[in-house]
Design a protein around this motif. Structure first.
Motif, PDB file in Angstrom:
ATOM      1  N   LYS A  42       0.841  -1.193   0.000  1.00 17.07           N
ATOM      2  CA  LYS A  42       0.000   0.000   0.000  1.00 17.07           C
ATOM      3  C   LYS A  42       0.875   1.241   0.000  1.00 17.07           C
ATOM      4  O   LYS A  42       2.073   1.181   0.267  1.00 17.07           O
ATOM      5  CB  LYS A  42      -0.894   0.018   1.247  1.00 17.07           C
ATOM      6  N   GLY A  43       0.277   2.390  -0.299  1.00 21.07           N
ATOM      7  CA  GLY A  43       1.005   3.641  -0.217  1.00 21.07           C
ATOM      8  C   GLY A  43       1.112   4.133   1.215  1.00 21.07           C
ATOM      9  O   GLY A  43       0.344   3.724   2.081  1.00 21.07           O
ATOM     10  N   PRO A  44       2.086   5.012   1.502  1.00 17.36           N
ATOM     11  CA  PRO A  44       2.213   5.583   2.852  1.00 17.36           C
ATOM     12  C   PRO A  44       0.987   6.421   3.210  1.00 17.36           C
ATOM     13  O   PRO A  44       0.455   7.150   2.379  1.00 17.36           O
ATOM     14  CB  PRO A  44       3.465   6.466   2.740  1.00 17.36           C
ATOM     15  N   GLY A 105      13.216   8.932   5.630  1.00 18.21           N
ATOM     16  CA  GLY A 105      14.045   7.912   6.237  1.00 18.21           C
ATOM     17  C   GLY A 105      13.795   6.586   5.539  1.00 18.21           C
ATOM     18  O   GLY A 105      12.897   6.454   4.702  1.00 18.21           O
ATOM     19  N   GLN A 106      14.602   5.608   5.897  1.00 19.28           N
ATOM     20  CA  GLN A 106      14.517   4.302   5.246  1.00 19.28           C
ATOM     21  C   GLN A 106      13.261   3.533   5.643  1.00 19.28           C
ATOM     22  O   GLN A 106      12.805   2.661   4.918  1.00 19.28           O
ATOM     23  CB  GLN A 106      15.765   3.485   5.592  1.00 19.28           C
TER      24      GLN A 106
ATOM     25  N   TYR B  36       7.087   9.107  -7.092  1.00 22.11           N
ATOM     26  CA  TYR B  36       8.176   8.514  -6.329  1.00 22.11           C
ATOM     27  C   TYR B  36       8.384   7.068  -6.779  1.00 22.11           C
ATOM     28  O   TYR B  36       7.461   6.413  -7.271  1.00 22.11           O
ATOM     29  CB  TYR B  36       7.849   8.476  -4.829  1.00 22.11           C
ATOM     30  N   GLN B  38       9.889   3.458  -4.941  1.00 23.53           N
ATOM     31  CA  GLN B  38      10.319   2.865  -3.681  1.00 23.53           C
ATOM     32  C   GLN B  38      10.888   1.491  -3.985  1.00 23.53           C
ATOM     33  O   GLN B  38      10.171   0.579  -4.413  1.00 23.53           O
ATOM     34  CB  GLN B  38       9.144   2.748  -2.705  1.00 23.53           C
ATOM     35  N   GLY B  41      12.889  -2.406   0.709  1.00 23.63           N
ATOM     36  CA  GLY B  41      13.719  -2.150   1.871  1.00 23.63           C
ATOM     37  C   GLY B  41      14.387  -0.788   1.887  1.00 23.63           C
ATOM     38  O   GLY B  41      15.285  -0.539   2.683  1.00 23.63           O
ATOM     39  N   ARG B  42      13.925   0.103   1.031  1.00 27.54           N
ATOM     40  CA  ARG B  42      14.550   1.426   0.970  1.00 27.54           C
ATOM     41  C   ARG B  42      13.488   2.512   1.037  1.00 27.54           C
ATOM     42  O   ARG B  42      12.303   2.257   0.863  1.00 27.54           O
ATOM     43  CB  ARG B  42      15.358   1.553  -0.316  1.00 27.54           C
ATOM     44  N   GLY B  43      13.919   3.708   1.273  1.00 26.31           N
ATOM     45  CA  GLY B  43      12.995   4.834   1.344  1.00 26.31           C
ATOM     46  C   GLY B  43      12.505   5.234  -0.026  1.00 26.31           C
ATOM     47  O   GLY B  43      12.773   4.586  -1.030  1.00 26.31           O
ATOM     48  N   LEU B  44      11.764   6.314  -0.064  1.00 24.43           N
ATOM     49  CA  LEU B  44      11.173   6.793  -1.303  1.00 24.43           C
ATOM     50  C   LEU B  44      12.112   7.753  -2.011  1.00 24.43           C
ATOM     51  O   LEU B  44      12.691   8.640  -1.391  1.00 24.43           O
ATOM     52  CB  LEU B  44       9.851   7.504  -1.016  1.00 24.43           C
ATOM     53  N   PHE B  88       8.253  -0.081  -7.002  1.00 26.51           N
ATOM     54  CA  PHE B  88       6.923   0.320  -6.546  1.00 26.51           C
ATOM     55  C   PHE B  88       6.819   1.823  -6.798  1.00 26.51           C
ATOM     56  O   PHE B  88       7.575   2.601  -6.220  1.00 26.51           O
ATOM     57  CB  PHE B  88       6.795  -0.028  -5.058  1.00 26.51           C
ATOM     58  N   LEU B  90       4.850   5.364  -6.723  1.00 25.04           N
ATOM     59  CA  LEU B  90       3.831   6.034  -5.926  1.00 25.04           C
ATOM     60  C   LEU B  90       3.611   7.447  -6.433  1.00 25.04           C
ATOM     61  O   LEU B  90       4.557   8.176  -6.719  1.00 25.04           O
ATOM     62  CB  LEU B  90       4.269   6.095  -4.465  1.00 25.04           C
ATOM     63  N   PHE B 103      -0.444  10.116  -0.396  1.00 23.27           N
ATOM     64  CA  PHE B 103      -0.035   9.137  -1.395  1.00 23.27           C
ATOM     65  C   PHE B 103      -1.188   8.268  -1.887  1.00 23.27           C
ATOM     66  O   PHE B 103      -2.133   7.976  -1.145  1.00 23.27           O
ATOM     67  CB  PHE B 103       1.051   8.224  -0.812  1.00 23.27           C
ATOM     68  N   ASP B 105      -2.076   4.387  -3.683  1.00 21.24           N
ATOM     69  CA  ASP B 105      -1.714   3.032  -3.269  1.00 21.24           C
ATOM     70  C   ASP B 105      -0.673   2.387  -4.170  1.00 21.24           C
ATOM     71  O   ASP B 105      -0.329   1.223  -3.973  1.00 21.24           O
ATOM     72  CB  ASP B 105      -2.952   2.151  -3.186  1.00 21.24           C
ATOM     73  N   ARG B 108       2.863  -1.601  -8.610  1.00 23.51           N
ATOM     74  CA  ARG B 108       4.032  -2.483  -8.500  1.00 23.51           C
ATOM     75  C   ARG B 108       4.405  -2.924  -9.906  1.00 23.51           C
ATOM     76  O   ARG B 108       3.646  -3.651 -10.556  1.00 23.51           O
ATOM     77  CB  ARG B 108       3.718  -3.684  -7.620  1.00 23.51           C
TER      78      ARG B 108
END
Lengths: 114, 112
Positions: A42-44, A105-106, B36, B38, B41-44, B88, B90, B103, B105, B108
């Motif tokens: 899902k999105g943030p 952040g990560q 964005y 993603q 395991g990493r940020g945006l 992914f 966004l 954001f 959804d 992918r």
């Protein structure tokens, strides 16, 4: 060095525990701070948005900002299994060419087990 | 209230094929719009942002492009996908520069 550092975890806690999630940052120009919750695939989702130093409370969630230490926190009280998600801190500065551009952040992976 | 829609939710494409991902926002006018990516395991990572129709700023040089043909529509495109474009994607919107972003959804994207 990354502009925003966040421990990726994973963090596993029992239901009902108090959870503390943290981020540190290096850019003193950051003035707006957010916490997002992201469920798998899902999105943030925006949880908290703060501008100044200090605490902001919303239900079971409290966001804390310490600009002098460049440190922000999110506390979750009475954690529930439904809180299991990835939590992302984000921030941006005002003014200049970076105005409004979020730095993330990560993300910290949180699991709350029954 | 405002809502943001992204489609498709998942997409599998062969290397070298074109791409078009669409994002629309409802319930607001003249939003800032963002794309964005993603990685696991990493940020945006911010790819593009737009403050108005036809106004696109690119953050990362790459194989992708963005367009904003209407006030509340934002499109991410590629003429020829690379394996490294998997991820992914966004879309997000904000009312103004000093307001938080919201954001969709996500899509992918898997490249084979």
């Amino acid at each position: 060095q990354k502009e925003v550092e966040q421990d990726p975890g994973p963090l596993s806690v029992p239901e009902g525990a108090i959870v503390s999630l943290n981020c540190t940052y290096s850019n003193s120009a950051f003035q707006y701070f957010m916490w997002y919750r992201q469920y798998s695939r899902k999105g943030p989702e925006l949880l908290m948005y703060t501008y100044s130093s200090g605490n902001k409370e919303d239900g079971r969630f409290t966001a804390q900002v310490d600009k002098s230490s460049k440190y922000i926190s999110l506390f979750i009280r009475d954690s529930q299994p439904s809180d299991s998600a990835t939590y992302l801190c984000a921030m941006f500065s005002a003014g200049g060419t970076s105005y409004g551009k979020l730095t993330f952040g990560q993300g910290t992976i949180l699991t709350v087990h029954p | 209230s405002q809502t943001i829609h992204q489609w498709p939710a998942t997409l599998v494409q062969p290397v070298g094929s074109p791409l078009s991902l669409e994002c629309t926002v409802e319930g607001t006018s003249n939003p800032n719009l963002y794309w964005y990516r993603q990685a696991a395991g990493r940020g945006l990572q911010l790819l593009f942002y737009s403050v108005g129709i036809g106004q696109i700023s690119s953050e990362v040089p790459q194989n992708l492009s963005a367009s904003r043909p209407q006030d509340r529509q934002f499109i991410l495109s590629s003429k020829k996908l690379l394996l490294s474009d998997s991820g992914f994607y966004l879309c997000a919107w904000s009312k103004e520069d000093n307001q938080p972003q919201h954001f969709g959804d996500g899509t992918r994207l898997s490249i084979l």
